[in-house]
Design an enzyme around this catalytic site. Sequence first.
Site, PDB file in Angstrom:
ATOM      1  N   GLU A 289       0.866  -1.350   0.158  1.00  0.00           N
ATOM      2  CA  GLU A 289      -0.111   0.041   0.101  1.00  0.00           C
ATOM      3  C   GLU A 289       0.876   1.363  -0.065  1.00  0.00           C
ATOM      4  O   GLU A 289       0.361   2.343  -0.566  1.00  0.00           O
ATOM      5  CB  GLU A 289      -0.855  -0.016   1.177  1.00  0.00           C
ATOM      6  CG  GLU A 289      -2.291  -0.459   0.938  1.00  0.00           C
ATOM      7  CD  GLU A 289      -3.270  -0.333   2.202  1.00  0.00           C
ATOM      8  OE1 GLU A 289      -4.320  -1.054   1.957  1.00  0.00           O
ATOM      9  OE2 GLU A 289      -3.116   0.555   3.012  1.00  0.00           O
ATOM     10  N   HIS A 310       8.504 -26.874  -1.009  1.00  0.00           N
ATOM     11  CA  HIS A 310       8.032 -27.787  -1.772  1.00  0.00           C
ATOM     12  C   HIS A 310       7.033 -27.705  -2.627  1.00  0.00           C
ATOM     13  O   HIS A 310       6.105 -28.305  -3.118  1.00  0.00           O
ATOM     14  CB  HIS A 310       7.646 -28.845  -0.452  1.00  0.00           C
ATOM     15  CG  HIS A 310       8.761 -29.347   0.203  1.00  0.00           C
ATOM     16  ND1 HIS A 310       9.439 -30.505  -0.254  1.00  0.00           N
ATOM     17  CD2 HIS A 310       9.472 -28.812   1.271  1.00  0.00           C
ATOM     18  CE1 HIS A 310      10.325 -30.464   1.016  1.00  0.00           C
ATOM     19  NE2 HIS A 310      10.475 -29.511   1.794  1.00  0.00           N
ATOM     20  N   LYS A 424     -14.351  -0.558  -4.061  1.00  0.00           N
ATOM     21  CA  LYS A 424     -15.587  -0.224  -3.284  1.00  0.00           C
ATOM     22  C   LYS A 424     -16.579   0.354  -3.999  1.00  0.00           C
ATOM     23  O   LYS A 424     -17.736   0.235  -3.984  1.00  0.00           O
ATOM     24  CB  LYS A 424     -15.058   0.616  -2.011  1.00  0.00           C
ATOM     25  CG  LYS A 424     -14.124   0.056  -0.975  1.00  0.00           C
ATOM     26  CD  LYS A 424     -13.845   0.920   0.114  1.00  0.00           C
ATOM     27  CE  LYS A 424     -12.795   0.339   1.033  1.00  0.00           C
ATOM     28  NZ  LYS A 424     -12.126   1.292   1.854  1.00  0.00           N
TER      29      LYS A 424
END
Length: 435
Positions: A289, A310, A424
């Site tokens: 951010e 792995h 949003k």
Amino acid sequence: MAIVEFDMSGAEKNIGAGTIDSLKQEIKEAHEKLVNKTGAGNDFLGWYDLPFQLGDEYERVKAAAKKIRSDSQVLVVVGIGGSYLGARAVIEALTDPFANAEALSGKGGTAVIFAGNSISPVYLSSVLELVKDRDFSVNVISKSGTTTEPAVTFRFFKELLEKKYGRSGAAKRIYATTDKARGALKKMADAEGYETFVIPDDVGGRFSVLTPVGLLPIAVAGIDTDALIAGAKEAFGEYGDVSPEKNECYRYAAARTALYRQGKSVELLVNYEPGLHSVTEWWKQLYGESEGKDGKGLFPAGCDFTTDLHSMGQYIQDGVRLMFETAIEVKEPAKDLIIGEDADNCDGLNYLAGRGMDFVNKQAAKGTAMAHIDGGVPNLKITIGKLDARSIGGLIYFFERACAISGYMLGVNPFNQPGVEAYKKNMFRLLGKPE
Ligand code: PA5
């Protein structure tokens, strides 16, 4: 030893003798912007000396934590992003991985459970089911007081608490951490009489772990918050010198900047302690951010080793050469186990008999770094002495301060997050939210 040590010898092919020297002037300018508060986002620098600014509110945090520990088997912490990740990171780093299970089975302590960090009805139903027949409290955390995920989630817990304890009983079990004056949560807290804690105006979510945002849940988890803050203060004391030779934090900022400018686009934070998984999640938000804007910035990614060797090891060793690695080493493990001798040695492991698991883990780390360096993945290393509150406090401050310096060197405002709003807007339109 410095509270956090930084070693870039694993990147010497990329960062030559003169590289950091050539960045000295830029580091100095970034440092001056930070300490003189003259850079972009200078109204969000409250985190800078925050460990020295905790006043009476901190005493209230400790008192609330004590009350919650005495009257609640579970604390549900409702928050997302910067209002969630720091607490989770510290709690998981410093408590037993099965502490919640112990508390839930009635063996003592208060389980700290996180909610409101997604919109999943499946997860939320499980948490509601878990707490409905147990004594519990809620710490709802939202700086804006309007974020959808925690707001919707809180509605469910408020309703359940009121059903269980009555409206005034519920109010004594709800703790709201929010803005001092603005937002729906503050309004509701005042109207209902919840105890409130303030997220300072000048501290952004991702820098707020050492405010009540992080401190209340962390204290409820039984962690020594004084030691956490002392570690952050100690780190602050170590980063006054602008010269990268003497400043571990600034050397890290400079090294990652140099690697970015050489074309690396991903920084992979790796650890060898499962308890550090959420520290990586917190770090991803902090750097993602702060730096990911204006078409710039390293993509912060994370792996838990040796587990992910792995699954992701192949790509790291052999895939597109876009990354460098920053490994966190813990010098002394909180516990060690000695590998025993086996008379039959069917598994062929007697060559390790008498060795500690930590020794094996450390050799895995060394071997991995060597392989990745050979494979073209420069390695940076960050070392802390122990997995304890002091070291984690130091590590938090180290990363926060390095983030500010890196962000200024990148030429962005490290303290805003305009991009977070985009999803949003669409979501609200799709949900038919009134304007
Ligand atoms: O850093 C940010 O701005 C976000 O990650 C916020 O922390 C997150 O959206 C939560 O916001 P709030 O605390 O306002 O509910």
